[in-house]
Design a protein around this motif. Structure first.
Motif, PDB file in Angstrom:
ATOM      1  N   HIS A  40      36.586   8.680 -11.807  1.00 13.98           N
ATOM      2  CA  HIS A  40      37.444   9.835 -12.069  1.00 13.98           C
ATOM      3  C   HIS A  40      36.727  11.152 -11.812  1.00 13.98           C
ATOM      4  CE1 HIS A  40      35.045   9.049 -15.569  1.00 13.98           C
ATOM      5  NE2 HIS A  40      35.419  10.175 -16.153  1.00 13.98           N
ATOM      6  N   MET A  41      35.487  11.065 -11.320  1.00 19.92           N
ATOM      7  CA  MET A  41      34.735  12.289 -11.021  1.00 19.92           C
ATOM      8  C   MET A  41      34.363  12.302  -9.551  1.00 19.92           C
ATOM      9  SD  MET A  41      31.945  12.368 -14.040  1.00 19.92           S
ATOM     10  CE  MET A  41      32.377  12.061 -15.741  1.00 19.92           C
ATOM     11  N   SER A  42      34.310  13.497  -8.977  1.00 20.01           N
ATOM     12  CA  SER A  42      33.837  13.608  -7.608  1.00 20.01           C
ATOM     13  C   SER A  42      32.358  13.228  -7.581  1.00 20.01           C
ATOM     14  CB  SER A  42      34.033  15.027  -7.087  1.00 20.01           C
ATOM     15  OG  SER A  42      33.244  15.912  -7.845  1.00 20.01           O
ATOM     16  N   VAL A  43      31.850  13.023  -6.357  1.00 20.96           N
ATOM     17  CA  VAL A  43      30.454  12.629  -6.198  1.00 20.96           C
ATOM     18  C   VAL A  43      29.528  13.613  -6.913  1.00 20.96           C
ATOM     19  CG1 VAL A  43      28.621  12.541  -4.472  1.00 20.96           C
ATOM     20  CG2 VAL A  43      30.743  11.270  -4.115  1.00 20.96           C
ATOM     21  N   ILE A  44      29.771  14.905  -6.699  1.00 16.13           N
ATOM     22  CA  ILE A  44      28.847  15.888  -7.283  1.00 16.13           C
ATOM     23  C   ILE A  44      28.949  15.899  -8.807  1.00 16.13           C
ATOM     24  CG2 ILE A  44      30.393  17.885  -7.074  1.00 16.13           C
ATOM     25  CD1 ILE A  44      27.751  19.423  -6.215  1.00 16.13           C
ATOM     26  N   ASP A  45      30.159  15.689  -9.327  1.00 16.34           N
ATOM     27  CA  ASP A  45      30.307  15.632 -10.782  1.00 16.34           C
ATOM     28  C   ASP A  45      29.615  14.402 -11.373  1.00 16.34           C
ATOM     29  OD1 ASP A  45      31.707  17.961 -10.736  1.00 16.34           O
ATOM     30  OD2 ASP A  45      33.685  17.040 -10.902  1.00 16.34           O
ATOM     31  N   ASN A  46      29.643  13.308 -10.625  1.00 13.99           N
ATOM     32  CA  ASN A  46      28.885  12.132 -11.053  1.00 13.99           C
ATOM     33  C   ASN A  46      27.416  12.478 -11.261  1.00 13.99           C
ATOM     34  OD1 ASN A  46      29.840   9.061 -11.029  1.00 13.99           O
ATOM     35  ND2 ASN A  46      31.244  10.229  -9.719  1.00 13.99           N
ATOM     36  N   VAL A  47      26.890  13.308 -10.341  1.00 11.33           N
ATOM     37  CA  VAL A  47      25.458  13.620 -10.378  1.00 11.33           C
ATOM     38  C   VAL A  47      25.133  14.698 -11.416  1.00 11.33           C
ATOM     39  CG1 VAL A  47      23.481  14.362  -8.987  1.00 11.33           C
ATOM     40  CG2 VAL A  47      25.268  12.951  -7.950  1.00 11.33           C
ATOM     41  N   THR A  48      26.052  15.645 -11.626  1.00 14.66           N
ATOM     42  CA  THR A  48      25.730  16.769 -12.527  1.00 14.66           C
ATOM     43  C   THR A  48      26.075  16.481 -13.994  1.00 14.66           C
ATOM     44  OG1 THR A  48      27.902  17.756 -12.121  1.00 14.66           O
ATOM     45  CG2 THR A  48      26.067  18.557 -10.784  1.00 14.66           C
ATOM     46  N   MET A  49      26.921  15.489 -14.230  1.00 22.69           N
ATOM     47  CA  MET A  49      27.450  15.308 -15.586  1.00 22.69           C
ATOM     48  C   MET A  49      26.343  15.142 -16.639  1.00 22.69           C
ATOM     49  SD  MET A  49      28.421  12.759 -18.005  1.00 22.69           S
ATOM     50  CE  MET A  49      28.912  11.230 -17.263  1.00 22.69           C
ATOM     51  N   ALA A  50      25.477  14.149 -16.429  1.00 21.66           N
ATOM     52  CA  ALA A  50      24.458  13.878 -17.454  1.00 21.66           C
ATOM     53  C   ALA A  50      23.471  15.036 -17.640  1.00 21.66           C
ATOM     54  CB  ALA A  50      23.727  12.579 -17.148  1.00 21.66           C
ATOM     55  N   PRO A  51      22.935  15.629 -16.555  1.00 24.99           N
ATOM     56  CA  PRO A  51      22.011  16.758 -16.765  1.00 24.99           C
ATOM     57  C   PRO A  51      22.658  17.912 -17.532  1.00 24.99           C
ATOM     58  CG  PRO A  51      21.909  16.003 -14.493  1.00 24.99           C
ATOM     59  CD  PRO A  51      23.017  15.258 -15.143  1.00 24.99           C
ATOM     60  N   MET A  52      23.929  18.209 -17.220  1.00 25.57           N
ATOM     61  CA  MET A  52      24.589  19.316 -17.922  1.00 25.57           C
ATOM     62  C   MET A  52      24.815  18.971 -19.391  1.00 25.57           C
ATOM     63  SD  MET A  52      27.289  20.575 -15.023  1.00 25.57           S
ATOM     64  CE  MET A  52      28.367  21.393 -16.171  1.00 25.57           C
ATOM     65  N   VAL A  55      33.472   9.436 -20.079  1.00 27.63           N
ATOM     66  CA  VAL A  55      33.621   8.380 -19.074  1.00 27.63           C
ATOM     67  C   VAL A  55      34.776   7.424 -19.377  1.00 27.63           C
ATOM     68  CG1 VAL A  55      32.456   6.418 -17.980  1.00 27.63           C
ATOM     69  CG2 VAL A  55      31.188   8.528 -18.458  1.00 27.63           C
ATOM     70  N   ILE A  56      34.841   6.924 -20.596  1.00 28.40           N
ATOM     71  CA  ILE A  56      35.824   5.876 -20.884  1.00 28.40           C
ATOM     72  C   ILE A  56      37.217   6.461 -21.110  1.00 28.40           C
ATOM     73  CG2 ILE A  56      36.385   3.919 -22.364  1.00 28.40           C
ATOM     74  CD1 ILE A  56      33.823   3.644 -20.680  1.00 28.40           C
ATOM     75  N   LEU A  57      37.342   7.414 -22.050  1.00 28.11           N
ATOM     76  CA  LEU A  57      38.671   7.913 -22.391  1.00 28.11           C
ATOM     77  C   LEU A  57      39.403   8.568 -21.211  1.00 28.11           C
ATOM     78  CD1 LEU A  57      38.295   9.168 -26.087  1.00 28.11           C
ATOM     79  CD2 LEU A  57      39.426   7.104 -25.229  1.00 28.11           C
ATOM     80  N   PRO A  58      38.714   9.389 -20.394  1.00 30.66           N
ATOM     81  CA  PRO A  58      39.455   9.970 -19.266  1.00 30.66           C
ATOM     82  C   PRO A  58      40.064   8.921 -18.344  1.00 30.66           C
ATOM     83  CG  PRO A  58      37.338  11.056 -19.513  1.00 30.66           C
ATOM     84  CD  PRO A  58      37.333   9.878 -20.454  1.00 30.66           C
ATOM     85  N   GLN A  59      39.353   7.809 -18.154  1.00 24.27           N
ATOM     86  CA  GLN A  59      39.901   6.752 -17.301  1.00 24.27           C
ATOM     87  C   GLN A  59      40.969   5.956 -18.029  1.00 24.27           C
ATOM     88  OE1 GLN A  59      37.005   4.422 -14.893  1.00 24.27           O
ATOM     89  NE2 GLN A  59      35.474   5.655 -15.907  1.00 24.27           N
ATOM     90  N   ALA A  60      40.700   5.676 -19.304  1.00 21.34           N
ATOM     91  CA  ALA A  60      41.642   4.873 -20.081  1.00 21.34           C
ATOM     92  C   ALA A  60      42.952   5.639 -20.257  1.00 21.34           C
ATOM     93  CB  ALA A  60      41.047   4.526 -21.444  1.00 21.34           C
ATOM     94  N   PHE A  61      42.842   6.963 -20.420  1.00 23.63           N
ATOM     95  CA  PHE A  61      44.035   7.754 -20.707  1.00 23.63           C
ATOM     96  C   PHE A  61      45.075   7.631 -19.599  1.00 23.63           C
ATOM     97  CE2 PHE A  61      46.488  11.753 -20.929  1.00 23.63           C
ATOM     98  CZ  PHE A  61      47.064  11.513 -22.163  1.00 23.63           C
TER      99      PHE A  61
END
Ligand SMILES: Nc1ncnc2c1ncn2[C@@H]1O[C@H](COP(=O)(O)OP(=O)(O)OP(=O)(O)O)[C@@H](O)[C@H]1O
Ligand SMILES: [Mg+2]
Lengths: 240, 236
Positions: free
Chosen positions: A91-103, B142-148
């Protein structure tokens, strides 16, 4: 860097790891090979506590992973993991996949996180895919994004669990190339793999596991050219 | 079929204010019951995915209890027994009605949330946790946005079901649509006109809600997951 003492793991009645002792030094690249079901994935997953440890101890940088006083989330930020099935967040774009945890965890701002992400994506050769969604990428591309995502936390160790096993053959090399580059830059790596060519070329040490034990370990040249244990010989005879 | 030609719609017109009020009350009951039911349902649903027994079991018991007994019985118990026992007096039929709908729909929503959460691949949680996210962060990001996205259709159905079920609160004399019909029926001893009117009003409301749900579904199912990439190849 990593120290594993007498590691045991049971699932119900099934004992999968029967006492593993192992030390992994900084900048070392260790490849773990062995037949299916020998406990390679379980071994790897015990290191960052994705599996609960039944008995024994795992230390990362001096801290005991399976100690109730240790904050496992802090440890995990130092240990990157790459899965066979990529497990990108769809559900996240490639860049969001990479930035999510650091942010979220390192609390760095969006701009800095995106700059870093684009650098990492460039490094794995996917800068132009930054704004695509994972499902729009090939398997090899997804796995390279997964590597970039793990690297974004600036881990001290990277764990790979058969990172190329789910890939079409023509995509295997592009992922291995990224891993080779990483090894060259001095990343400490533990790689479960069936790619013997990669192990021979990149590994500082090869560990052969069978039946929940480390049966044999040594330099790739020793293991591949002159295995001592019969089970190692049988295994390598089948696949080489 | 002559009764169709002898219908006296003027009696409905005479009671139009009562029906308009009934529509308003039905909407308030449904919307309040639903919002409360969704919020409470999230917690129950999360509780039902918990590995901790002391969280799991109370949630499971609650859900089984409310799904396993008729709403009508629940409404009566809540209004006549539960609320007077807790507060020492009735807090009004509207309060009881909304409370019953919240408590009941929460049980159904809990199952929707649980199923939605459990439908997400375990590898997603593992990837999130391996990056250092806490269980809560992994859930939220991660989970809730997809589950929703997967929950929107069943949650829509639940809204429509609740709209119709809200008519049951008439037994404790909440003045909703059905109550208006009953008053008119009693006053004139005629039954076709008031109950047909009630039926049509519910039909119109469910129709509007169905359209609304379809719109929300379209908004939320924006395809982040296209099967094919630009070259038309099937992506892995
Ligand atoms: N969550 C689990 N519950 C029960 N048994 C499990 C679980 N995970 C793994 N096992 C069992 O533990 C054993 C070792 O599994 P593991 O995945 O570590 O093997 P592996 O060496 O990685 O094999 P492969 O090469 O097929 O990936 C297998 O017999 C497997 O069935
Ligand atoms: Mg495995």
């Amino acid at each position: 860097m990593i120290k594993i003492e007498n590691l045991h793991k049971t699932f119900g009645k099934l004992e999968v790891l029967k006492g593993i002792d192992c030390e992994i030094k900084e900048k070392e690249v260790v490849c773990v090979i062995g037949p299916s079901g020998s406990g390679k994935s379980t071994f790897l997953r015990c290191i960052n506590l994705l599996e609960e440890i039944t008995d024994g101890a795992v230390y990362i940088g001096g801290a005991q992973v399976n100690d109730l006083k240790t904050n496992i989330n802090d440890i995990r930020t130092e240990v990157g993991m790459v899965f066979q099935q990529f497990n990108l967040f769809p559900h996240m774009s490639v860049i969001d996949n990479v930035t999510m945890a650091p942010m979220l965890i390192r609390k760095i701002n969006k701009k800095a996180a995106e700059e870093q992400a684009l650098e990492l994506l460039a490094k794995v050769g996917l800068k132009e895919k930054a704004y695509n969604y994972p499902q729009q990428l090939s398997g090899g591309q997804q796995q390279r994004v997964a590597i970039a995502r793990a690297l974004a936390m600036k881990p001290k160790v990277m764990l790979f669990d058969e990172p190329t096993s789910a890939l079409d053959p023509e995509m295997v090399q592009e992922v291995l190339d990224v891993m080779k580059q990483l090894a060259k830059e001095g990343m400490t790596m533990v790689v479960v793999t069936h790619e013997m060519g990669f192990a021979r070329e990149v590994a500082d040490r090869v560990i052969f596991m069978d039946g929940g034990y480390i049966v044999e370990q040594g330099l790739p040249s020793e293991i591949f050219s002159n295995p001592q244990n019969d089970r190692t010989k049988a295994f390598l005879g089948k696949i080489l | 079929m002559d009764f169709l030609f002898n219908l006296r719609w003027d009696i409905i017109w005479n009671y139009r204010d009562l029906f308009l009020q009934g529509i308003w009350i039905t909407i308030v009951l449904t919307v309040c019951g639903y919002i409360g039911g969704v919020i409470f349902g999230v917690f129950l649903g999360l509780g039902k995915t918990s590995k901790r027994k002391w969280i799991y079991w109370p949630c499971k018991l609650y859900v089984d209890l409310f799904r396993g007994t008729p709403l009508l019985v629940q409404i009566l118990i809540i209004h006549l027994a539960l609320i007077p026992s807790i507060f020492g007096q009735s807090l009004g039929v509207m309060f009881s009605g909304i409370a019953a709908l919240i408590l009941n729909s929460a049980a159904y929503n809990a199952e929707i949330f649980r199923a939605g959460i459990e439908s997400i691949d375990k590898g997603q949680t593992e990837a999130a946790r391996s990056l250092g996210l806490t269980q809560g962060q992994a859930m939220r990001k991660v989970i809730l946005p997809q589950a929703f996205r997967r929950m929107v259709p069943p949650l829509g159905n639940e809204f429509i079901a609740l709209l119709k079920d809200s008519s049951l609160v008439m037994v404790i004399a909440v003045n909703d649509i059905l109550y208006a019909a009953k008053v008119v029926a009693g006053a004139y001893q005629r039954f076709w006109e008031p109950y047909l009117t009630a039926a049509v009003l519910y039909l119109v409301l469910t129709y509007v809600v169905t359209k609304l749900v379809a719109y929300v579904e379209r908004r939320f199912s924006i395809d982040y997951n296209p099967r094919k990439n630009k070259e038309g190849r099937v992506a892995r």
